[in-house]
Write an enzyme that holds these catalytic residues in place. Structure first.
Site, PDB file in Angstrom:
ATOM      1  N   ARG A  60       0.780  -1.247   0.000  1.00 35.16           N
ATOM      2  CA  ARG A  60       0.000   0.000   0.000  1.00 35.16           C
ATOM      3  C   ARG A  60       0.810   1.295   0.000  1.00 35.16           C
ATOM      4  O   ARG A  60       0.262   2.355  -0.258  1.00 35.16           O
ATOM      5  CB  ARG A  60      -0.980   0.029   1.178  1.00 35.16           C
ATOM      6  CG  ARG A  60      -1.950  -1.126   1.234  1.00 35.16           C
ATOM      7  CD  ARG A  60      -2.790  -1.242  -0.012  1.00 35.16           C
ATOM      8  NE  ARG A  60      -3.828  -2.267   0.112  1.00 35.16           N
ATOM      9  CZ  ARG A  60      -4.367  -2.899  -0.911  1.00 35.16           C
ATOM     10  NH1 ARG A  60      -3.944  -2.649  -2.147  1.00 35.16           N
ATOM     11  NH2 ARG A  60      -5.317  -3.793  -0.727  1.00 35.16           N
ATOM     12  N   HIS A 230      -3.508 -15.660  -8.451  1.00 40.91           N
ATOM     13  CA  HIS A 230      -4.675 -16.158  -7.701  1.00 40.91           C
ATOM     14  C   HIS A 230      -5.668 -16.990  -8.525  1.00 40.91           C
ATOM     15  O   HIS A 230      -6.824 -16.604  -8.720  1.00 40.91           O
ATOM     16  CB  HIS A 230      -5.402 -15.014  -6.995  1.00 40.91           C
ATOM     17  CG  HIS A 230      -5.540 -13.734  -7.776  1.00 40.91           C
ATOM     18  ND1 HIS A 230      -6.020 -13.670  -9.060  1.00 40.91           N
ATOM     19  CD2 HIS A 230      -5.245 -12.457  -7.432  1.00 40.91           C
ATOM     20  CE1 HIS A 230      -6.034 -12.419  -9.471  1.00 40.91           C
ATOM     21  NE2 HIS A 230      -5.557 -11.663  -8.511  1.00 40.91           N
ATOM     22  N   ASN A 276     -11.245 -10.506  -4.683  1.00 38.05           N
ATOM     23  CA  ASN A 276     -11.182 -10.615  -6.152  1.00 38.05           C
ATOM     24  C   ASN A 276      -9.941 -11.402  -6.549  1.00 38.05           C
ATOM     25  O   ASN A 276      -8.826 -10.956  -6.258  1.00 38.05           O
ATOM     26  CB  ASN A 276     -11.142  -9.216  -6.769  1.00 38.05           C
ATOM     27  CG  ASN A 276     -11.206  -9.239  -8.288  1.00 38.05           C
ATOM     28  OD1 ASN A 276     -11.301 -10.300  -8.904  1.00 38.05           O
ATOM     29  ND2 ASN A 276     -11.139  -8.071  -8.901  1.00 38.05           N
ATOM     30  N   ASP A 303      -1.625 -12.875  -1.664  1.00 42.33           N
ATOM     31  CA  ASP A 303      -2.483 -11.759  -2.078  1.00 42.33           C
ATOM     32  C   ASP A 303      -2.889 -10.952  -0.852  1.00 42.33           C
ATOM     33  O   ASP A 303      -4.040 -10.501  -0.724  1.00 42.33           O
ATOM     34  CB  ASP A 303      -3.707 -12.245  -2.855  1.00 42.33           C
ATOM     35  CG  ASP A 303      -4.410 -11.111  -3.612  1.00 42.33           C
ATOM     36  OD1 ASP A 303      -3.897  -9.967  -3.596  1.00 42.33           O
ATOM     37  OD2 ASP A 303      -5.465 -11.355  -4.207  1.00 42.33           O
TER      38      ASP A 303
END
Length: 425
Positions: A60, A230, A276, A303
């Protein structure tokens, strides 16, 4: 630099032995080692693994330091047994230039808790319109080798082909977020029986499978390296199995949450389960587990996606997708695979290090090898308490679950980042 003598440890599940760590490397192995100047750690009952490597972490920073920073994410990684993580590019600003990837790389070096390897964006601003500065990022101090628009699919096949062609020159990798966006508009969860019952717009499995099928064909045509992020469906597993049988240079990852949780969690309407790609069916979970054990899926990648409170504690439709993963990944792998230590080492350390080209990582503890390792107590269990996590965010789907295994210590080039289950700095 302090020397450490680790006594009676099982190296990747083998017979108990001693490890002497000195000057950043494993200096000696064997029973009954002596080193008067070394700090002795009793590792009876513990398993030594090569330090874990995560190919898919969201740190982030820059831009959303309220959710996570390179330092806090690195600490979470160390507590999870990791010695290296690959930081995704969807920061603000996006990591699509040499300047931004070097900033992330330097922040990782300053934190000094794990090796932080930036992943560069494939396209400028993740917009999917034109290629980012792939060559400049590859030549930067960060030496970027993996590129991904994760969170967004490189949907344009011509652009995807050009990216694969570009990175081939320096043995780079394009890591694709496989999602045909025209099939997932407004999607809130997996398309299936549960979404129909709940009245939520579904995210069909074919939206993932179609992109993977297209991209393995492009990678085969170009002769370049492709990595699929993923993977979440049984159909995707079959596409990958067929591609690998043909010799396509494709690797794939699965997340801990896709190995454990199903779309039934959406019936709670708790946004912590919104992710997601979405959680899929029990049949998909079974296929993913089998593919991981078989090697059709190469690695476990977290993830790790921290979010601020306001982005998760809201109505399901408005919640950001993503879950924490770094501090619980090894426990989930142990729960899913059992104590198959060689398989866990391969899927969570050796293979991801090879894919990312991370020298010094993914190597089993042995004389002369950099001392990047983690010590695990397989007999221990832990209750996941969100408030005790090192991440700045609290969006773990495993809150108050009892999980097997405990990270006792993590060493980065011979220096402990975790001792007795606690971060040392």
């Amino acid at each position: 630099m302090t020397a450490y003598l680790i006594r009676n440890v099982s190296v990747v599940g083998g017979a108990p032995t001693d490890l002497l760590i000195r000057d950043g490397v494993v200096a000696e192995t064997g029973a009954g080692l002596a080193a008067p100047d070394a700090t002795v750690l009793d590792a009876t009952g513990l398993v030594a693994l090569p330090g874990l490597v995560d190919l898919h972490t969201h740190l982030r920073e820059p831009g959303r330091e309220d959710a996570e920073t390179v330092e806090s994410g690195s600490r979470a990684a160390a507590l999870g047994g990791y010695t290296a993580v690959c930081a995704m590019a969807n920061t603000s600003p996006v990591a699509d230039t040499a300047g931004v990837v070097e900033q992330v790389w330097r922040l990782g070096r300053e934190a000094g808790l794990v090796d932080v390897q930036p992943i560069g964006a494939v396209t400028v601003g993740l917009a999917g319109e034109r290629l980012a500065e792939l060559g400049a990022m590859a030549d930067s101090a960060a030496r970027v080798r993996i590129f991904s628009d994760d969170g967004h699919c490189v949907a344009d096949p011509k652009l995807m082909r050009r990216a694969l062609e570009y990175v081939k020159a320096f043995d780079g990798v394009i890591a694709q977020h496989a999602e045909e966006p025209r099939l997932t508009e407004g999607a809130q969860m997996h398309e299936g029986e549960v979404s129909t019952r709940l009245g939520l717009t579904g995210w069909p499995a074919v939206a993932e499978e179609a992109i993977i099928a297209r991209d393995v064909l492009l990678a085969e045509h170009v002769g370049s390296r492709l990595h699929i992020c993923h993977v979440s469906t049984a159909g995707s597993v079959e596409v990958l199995r067929h591609a690998k049988a043909r010799g396509v240079k494709v690797t794939a990852e699965v997340t801990p949450h896709h190995l454990l949780l199903t779309d039934e969690k959406a019936t709670t309407y708790d946004p912590v389960y919104k992710v997601n790609p979405p959680l899929r069916t029990a049949a998909d979970v079974a296929a993913l587990r089998a593919a991981l054990a078989e090697g059709v899926i190469d690695i476990v990648a977290t993830d790790h996606a921290p979010h601020a409170v306001e982005d998760k504690e809201c109505e399901w439709a408005y919640a950001r997708p993503g879950m924490l993963g770094l501090e619980t990944a090894l426990s989930i792998a142990l729960d899913v695979l059992g104590p198959q230590w060689d398989l866990i080492a391969e899927r969570m350390s050796r293979a991801p290090a090879r894919i990312a080209g991370l020298d010094g990582h993914g190597l089993d503890p042995a004389p002369g090898v950099p001392a990047n390792l983690t010590l695990v107590d397989p007999a221990a269990h832990r209750v996941v308490e969100p408030a005790e996590l090192a991440s700045r965010s609290r969006n773990t789907p495993y809150a108050r679950m009892t999980l097997p295994g405990r990270i006792v210590a993590t060493f980065l080039r011979g220096e402990p980042t975790v001792l007795d289950g606690k971060a040392v700095r």
